[in-house]
Design a protein around this motif. Sequence first.
Motif, PDB file in Angstrom:
ATOM      1  N   ASN A 233       4.939   1.417 -12.490  1.00  8.04           N
ATOM      2  CA  ASN A 233       6.019   2.288 -12.977  1.00  8.04           C
ATOM      3  C   ASN A 233       6.696   1.892 -14.290  1.00  8.04           C
ATOM      4  O   ASN A 233       7.437   2.690 -14.852  1.00  8.04           O
ATOM      5  CB  ASN A 233       7.114   2.369 -11.903  1.00  8.04           C
ATOM      6  N   ALA A 234       6.529   0.651 -14.738  1.00 10.08           N
ATOM      7  CA  ALA A 234       7.317   0.200 -15.898  1.00 10.08           C
ATOM      8  C   ALA A 234       6.951   0.980 -17.152  1.00 10.08           C
ATOM      9  O   ALA A 234       5.776   1.322 -17.353  1.00 10.08           O
ATOM     10  CB  ALA A 234       7.119  -1.285 -16.124  1.00 10.08           C
ATOM     11  N   PRO A 235       7.946   1.232 -18.011  1.00  9.52           N
ATOM     12  CA  PRO A 235       7.653   1.939 -19.265  1.00  9.52           C
ATOM     13  C   PRO A 235       7.009   1.026 -20.312  1.00  9.52           C
ATOM     14  O   PRO A 235       6.452   1.492 -21.285  1.00  9.52           O
ATOM     15  CB  PRO A 235       9.031   2.397 -19.742  1.00  9.52           C
ATOM     16  N   PHE A 236       7.123  -0.288 -20.102  1.00  3.55           N
ATOM     17  CA  PHE A 236       6.563  -1.225 -21.083  1.00  3.55           C
ATOM     18  C   PHE A 236       5.120  -1.578 -20.722  1.00  3.55           C
ATOM     19  O   PHE A 236       4.733  -1.544 -19.558  1.00  3.55           O
ATOM     20  CB  PHE A 236       7.418  -2.490 -21.205  1.00  3.55           C
TER      21      PHE A 236
ATOM     22  N   PRO B 239       5.683 -12.509  -0.847  1.00  3.30           N
ATOM     23  CA  PRO B 239       5.706 -11.055  -0.627  1.00  3.30           C
ATOM     24  C   PRO B 239       6.565 -10.315  -1.651  1.00  3.30           C
ATOM     25  O   PRO B 239       6.133  -9.312  -2.214  1.00  3.30           O
ATOM     26  CB  PRO B 239       6.304 -10.920   0.777  1.00  3.30           C
ATOM     27  N   ILE B 240       7.766 -10.829  -1.906  1.00  2.00           N
ATOM     28  CA  ILE B 240       8.674 -10.128  -2.823  1.00  2.00           C
ATOM     29  C   ILE B 240       8.119 -10.134  -4.240  1.00  2.00           C
ATOM     30  O   ILE B 240       8.159  -9.121  -4.944  1.00  2.00           O
ATOM     31  CB  ILE B 240      10.081 -10.760  -2.775  1.00  2.00           C
ATOM     32  N   ASN B 241       7.582 -11.266  -4.665  1.00  2.00           N
ATOM     33  CA  ASN B 241       7.017 -11.337  -6.016  1.00  2.00           C
ATOM     34  C   ASN B 241       5.856 -10.361  -6.182  1.00  2.00           C
ATOM     35  O   ASN B 241       5.756  -9.665  -7.189  1.00  2.00           O
ATOM     36  CB  ASN B 241       6.557 -12.766  -6.329  1.00  2.00           C
ATOM     37  N   LEU B 242       4.989 -10.316  -5.185  1.00  2.00           N
ATOM     38  CA  LEU B 242       3.832  -9.431  -5.268  1.00  2.00           C
ATOM     39  C   LEU B 242       4.267  -7.967  -5.226  1.00  2.00           C
ATOM     40  O   LEU B 242       3.802  -7.137  -6.016  1.00  2.00           O
ATOM     41  CB  LEU B 242       2.855  -9.730  -4.114  1.00  2.00           C
ATOM     42  N   TYR B 243       5.175  -7.669  -4.308  1.00  2.00           N
ATOM     43  CA  TYR B 243       5.670  -6.295  -4.146  1.00  2.00           C
ATOM     44  C   TYR B 243       6.265  -5.792  -5.459  1.00  2.00           C
ATOM     45  O   TYR B 243       5.919  -4.712  -5.946  1.00  2.00           O
ATOM     46  CB  TYR B 243       6.709  -6.283  -3.033  1.00  2.00           C
ATOM     47  N   SER B 244       7.137  -6.591  -6.067  1.00  2.00           N
ATOM     48  CA  SER B 244       7.794  -6.118  -7.288  1.00  2.00           C
ATOM     49  C   SER B 244       6.829  -6.119  -8.476  1.00  2.00           C
ATOM     50  O   SER B 244       6.955  -5.293  -9.379  1.00  2.00           O
ATOM     51  CB  SER B 244       9.064  -6.903  -7.584  1.00  2.00           C
ATOM     52  N   ALA B 245       5.841  -7.006  -8.461  1.00  2.00           N
ATOM     53  CA  ALA B 245       4.829  -6.993  -9.527  1.00  2.00           C
ATOM     54  C   ALA B 245       4.073  -5.669  -9.505  1.00  2.00           C
ATOM     55  O   ALA B 245       3.757  -5.094 -10.560  1.00  2.00           O
ATOM     56  CB  ALA B 245       3.865  -8.163  -9.361  1.00  2.00           C
ATOM     57  N   ILE B 246       3.799  -5.171  -8.296  1.00  2.00           N
ATOM     58  CA  ILE B 246       3.072  -3.898  -8.178  1.00  2.00           C
ATOM     59  C   ILE B 246       3.953  -2.724  -8.620  1.00  2.00           C
ATOM     60  O   ILE B 246       3.498  -1.817  -9.317  1.00  2.00           O
ATOM     61  CB  ILE B 246       2.525  -3.739  -6.742  1.00  2.00           C
TER      62      ILE B 246
ATOM     63  N   LYS C  15       0.817  -1.211   0.000  1.00  2.00           N
ATOM     64  CA  LYS C  15       0.000   0.000   0.000  1.00  2.00           C
ATOM     65  C   LYS C  15       0.856   1.267   0.000  1.00  2.00           C
ATOM     66  O   LYS C  15       0.380   2.348  -0.297  1.00  2.00           O
ATOM     67  CB  LYS C  15      -0.941  -0.011   1.209  1.00  2.00           C
ATOM     68  N   GLU C  16       2.127   1.083   0.354  1.00  2.00           N
ATOM     69  CA  GLU C  16       3.021   2.248   0.391  1.00  2.00           C
ATOM     70  C   GLU C  16       3.526   2.620  -1.002  1.00  2.00           C
ATOM     71  O   GLU C  16       3.979   3.735  -1.219  1.00  2.00           O
ATOM     72  CB  GLU C  16       4.218   1.963   1.302  1.00  2.00           C
ATOM     73  N   ILE C  17       3.505   1.656  -1.914  1.00  2.00           N
ATOM     74  CA  ILE C  17       4.063   1.969  -3.241  1.00  2.00           C
ATOM     75  C   ILE C  17       2.992   2.262  -4.290  1.00  2.00           C
ATOM     76  O   ILE C  17       3.298   2.814  -5.334  1.00  2.00           O
ATOM     77  CB  ILE C  17       5.013   0.847  -3.752  1.00  2.00           C
ATOM     78  N   ALA C  18       1.760   1.900  -4.011  1.00  2.00           N
ATOM     79  CA  ALA C  18       0.705   2.208  -4.978  1.00  2.00           C
ATOM     80  C   ALA C  18      -0.659   2.144  -4.309  1.00  2.00           C
ATOM     81  O   ALA C  18      -0.831   1.458  -3.302  1.00  2.00           O
ATOM     82  CB  ALA C  18       0.746   1.219  -6.139  1.00  2.00           C
ATOM     83  N   LYS C  19      -1.576   2.880  -4.852  1.00  2.00           N
ATOM     84  CA  LYS C  19      -2.970   2.754  -4.393  1.00  2.00           C
ATOM     85  C   LYS C  19      -3.525   1.490  -5.036  1.00  2.00           C
ATOM     86  O   LYS C  19      -3.577   1.385  -6.262  1.00  2.00           O
ATOM     87  CB  LYS C  19      -3.785   3.976  -4.803  1.00  2.00           C
ATOM     88  N   ILE C  20      -3.922   0.568  -4.177  1.00  2.00           N
ATOM     89  CA  ILE C  20      -4.253  -0.769  -4.641  1.00  2.00           C
ATOM     90  C   ILE C  20      -5.750  -1.025  -4.580  1.00  2.00           C
ATOM     91  O   ILE C  20      -6.411  -0.665  -3.618  1.00  2.00           O
ATOM     92  CB  ILE C  20      -3.571  -1.838  -3.746  1.00  2.00           C
TER      93      ILE C  20
END
Lengths: 447, 447
Positions: free
Chosen positions: B227-230, B215-222, B130-135
């Motif tokens: 943010n990804a340009p692709f 957790p890590i997979n979900l966090y980085s997926a978000i 929740k800290e990196i994106a509004k989910i």
Amino acid sequence: MLEGYKGKALEFLSFHNADLGDIIEIQKDNITIKGVLMPSYSKDDDIIVIKLDNGYNVGISLKGINNFRIIEKKTVPPTTKAEEKKKEEKSEVKIISTGGTIVSKIEYETGAVRPALTTEEIINFMPEIKEIAKIDAEVLFSILSENMKPEYWIKIAESAKKALDNGNLGVVIAHGTDTMAYTASALAFSFKSLTGPIVLVGSQRSSDRPSSDSPINLYSAILVAKNAPFAEVTVNMHGESSDTYTLVHRGVKVRKMHTSRRDSFQSINDIPIAKVYWKDKEIKLLRDDYFTRREKNELDAKFDTRVFLLKYYPGMRADIIDYLIASGIRGIIIEGTGLGHTSTELLEAFRKASKDGIFIGMTSQCLFGRVNMNVYTTGRQLQEVGVTPLEDMLPETAIVKLMWVLAHESDLDNIRKLMLTNLAGEMNYRHIPEYFPRWYHDRIRLQ
Amino acid sequence: MLEGYKGKALEFLSFHNADLGDIIEIQKDNITIKGVLMPSYSKDDDIIVIKLDNGYNVGISLKGINNFRIIEKKTVPPTTKAEEKKKEEKSEVKIISTGGTIVSKIEYETGAVRPALTTEEIINFMPEIKEIAKIDAEVLFSILSENMKPEYWIKIAESAKKALDNGNLGVVIAHGTDTMAYTASALAFSFKSLTGPIVLVGSQRSSDRPSSDSPINLYSAILVAKNAPFAEVTVNMHGESSDTYTLVHRGVKVRKMHTSRRDSFQSINDIPIAKVYWKDKEIKLLRDDYFTRREKNELDAKFDTRVFLLKYYPGMRADIIDYLIASGIRGIIIEGTGLGHTSTELLEAFRKASKDGIFIGMTSQCLFGRVNMNVYTTGRQLQEVGVTPLEDMLPETAIVKLMWVLAHESDLDNIRKLMLTNLAGEMNYRHIPEYFPRWYHDRIRLQ
């Protein structure tokens, strides 16, 4: 010997006493074309195929040919019957040729590979091999390995047994790479004990190309056949992309992992048995848990092909399984997803197959790792309907093993038991992280 | 919510207001048993399954239970309808949950995985997201991915389109790992353009295990979704065996290569699009040739399942192909040997299939490398009877693509043309040596 030629072209070439591999010169329409006579696969019977110096080959119509001459005959060293007899008696390593790129002297991008060579050609293929062992050779078949089949496996096994029984220290089997791993598994399950190693060897690039792996693979296969302490059915192929070493893989744990690389054969869920530094004639053992040379060769090669390898994918319909049952199949190897799953929609079909006495074994399309059908509901349900998890066995090894097992057992419980008995090292009960290769995760160089 | 329970057991648990995940205490025959209430897959309707502290779970018969109490209710944070509405309007990343290990809070060696969680549970699954994106989150299905099928692919695609159309910067799809690559391919072929990335994410080990990759997979997926340009359909999973980075793979070029490792997803015949160093919130692009964010989302998701993936092995009989023809199949993907071969014994069956208007495409069971059906006779013969070489396409990608193509084209020539059109990066025309992983060839440590 004029493979593929028929009608007019065959007549023309026979008349000129031309043979495949001869360097010929054709004059036509005021143009002179020089090249090597190649096999024809043209539908027309008036086409001659020659390979030009630039590596391409062209089909030339007989029409308008003014002149045809053979510049150089393909050389075949003469041998007498007596000489052959002598070699048979004294040889240390027997090369059994079944075909494939390794025994092809000519290959080209746009033409065909001619897999058949004579015994003499094989021995003279790489003169250095005569320095490391007394060699005898036999042309058993001349087929492309995609046409290999269980009845040929039996002939190869019998031929290998004979060679070992006759006192050879080891046997080298020249084989096409396409199905080499299947043949290796078939031989591994067929031999209960061996006096020496059986080394399957092939080549990803034919010997007329500078990057050919033929000479090194053959040379090190002979080193292994003669000198290795292990007596297993193995595959010996390039270990990395340069020419430093070859790898000796356990036949039941190896897989062709690339369509064209020279190091395409790699052990899966296992480490190779040995590395061969051919320049130093050194066989470096990578492990000690190999099958050793025994007193005698025990062979039991029988295969039942009433099997099917079913690779699962989403959307697969159950009717294919109903058909397999109706067709009189005796066993199915599933290449399932992940830890060994299929859609639960197939459960009823598997239950029916199992009730009909059909063995169903589970492997994984991941290839690496072990199936485990106790973790998820689906796995347990598949077991309930009769599916047997086959540890870390490769799907290709499992289908060959099943053909062998079904030819020896009819009771479903005994079939299951035998499928889960480690006959030739096809199951590896303890994995180490190094079994999984390391992948390239850096930025690519875009040019 | 009392999954798997029926009859007496369901009645008993409902009476006590118990729910899966509750910590309960049972007194029976003077013994006290404490544990987490688990789903039941027992055939008997009087069994309660609980997971003990030691990780094992036991089935307890209702008979003789003296006392039953709930020690701790499974906590679900309350949400109001209004709050949900608010989130929908403002979210930056939408998580669409289809099931699988990643959205399971409970897993155990001898029991079942319960894939269903509520929207709230998913959002609260890892508070840091929740800290990196509004989910916002949606539970679309709760299935194990081995049960995924084409009609569900369409629902996922529609749900993803809606989320992107509503202004989300990207979509994360929580999915079981078994068939994740197939779904990724299906979505990739279905979207002609995307405003943001669709990131499939799963987990090889459930979140109750210390080594969980959830957790890590979900966090980085978000991170990627936002943010990804692709703007491609991608798979985001652990990149190596430690927790340093995840990899974003192109959906049509990725494969689950190990049954259990956390880094089992790897790009084949390709390099991943990006590496995500989640600790630094850094998306490191590994290439520039990606599909960028577009103005609108164009979706065309249709699939025809009248296809079959045929993995060739020596001894395969031609009758299976005759059956496929008779069954009304419209397309076959062959997973051939080497450069794209089968036994020539199958040629006539393929010729017949082809004449009947069935598309036949060739891929290789080597997985790595490209098929080339011009080198050997067999390849040319297969082409003559109508088999189309499919470059370096993965067999799994090819079967999904064929389902998509057949739903859009009926003319065989058009089907061929579309199969050979690079729609989503599924074909890579130039290979680099780094695509092939490096294998471990050293002596194993025997202990």
